[in-house]
Design a protein around this motif. Structure first.
Motif: not given
Length: 103
Positions: A45-73
């Motif tokens: 139904i929905v597919w989303y692919s985008k660069k993140q607005n922030t620079v994360e220092s770890s893989m955990f941070g970038s995954e967390f931002v991705a999950i936050k975006t998914a929760a909003e969608l």
């Protein structure tokens, strides 16, 4: 939820979400990339692919931002489906790559 929305009718749908992030995939500015796929039953139904607005220092941070975006969608999609009178069966399933959080 508005008081005049329709009652849910028909068969309930299962909402599944697949999330992944590419940590520092853009080599020059070191920004991560988010990928999200939301499916109702087995239909995308929905597919989303985008660069993140922030620079994360770890893989955990970038995954967390991705999950936050998914929760909003997911929250927005559930609200819209509910307003159209489409029943959903239980909570949404979110599948992600736990490699950054497993020790």
């Amino acid at each position: 939820i508005p008081p005049n929305m329709p009652e849910p009718r028909g068969h309930s749908l299962q909402e599944n979400c697949f999330v992944d992030a590419n940590h520092a995939g853009d080599k020059l500015p070191r920004r991560s990339h988010t990928g999200i796929l939301i499916m109702l039953n087995s239909a995308p139904i929905v597919w989303y692919s985008k660069k993140q607005n922030t620079v994360e220092s770890s893989m955990f941070g970038s995954e967390f931002v991705a999950i936050k975006t998914a929760a909003e969608l997911l929250k927005g999609l559930r609200y819209k489906l509910r307003l159209m009178g489409i029943p959903l069966s239980g909570p949404s399933n979110v599948f992600c790559d736990p490699g950054s959080t497993v020790t």
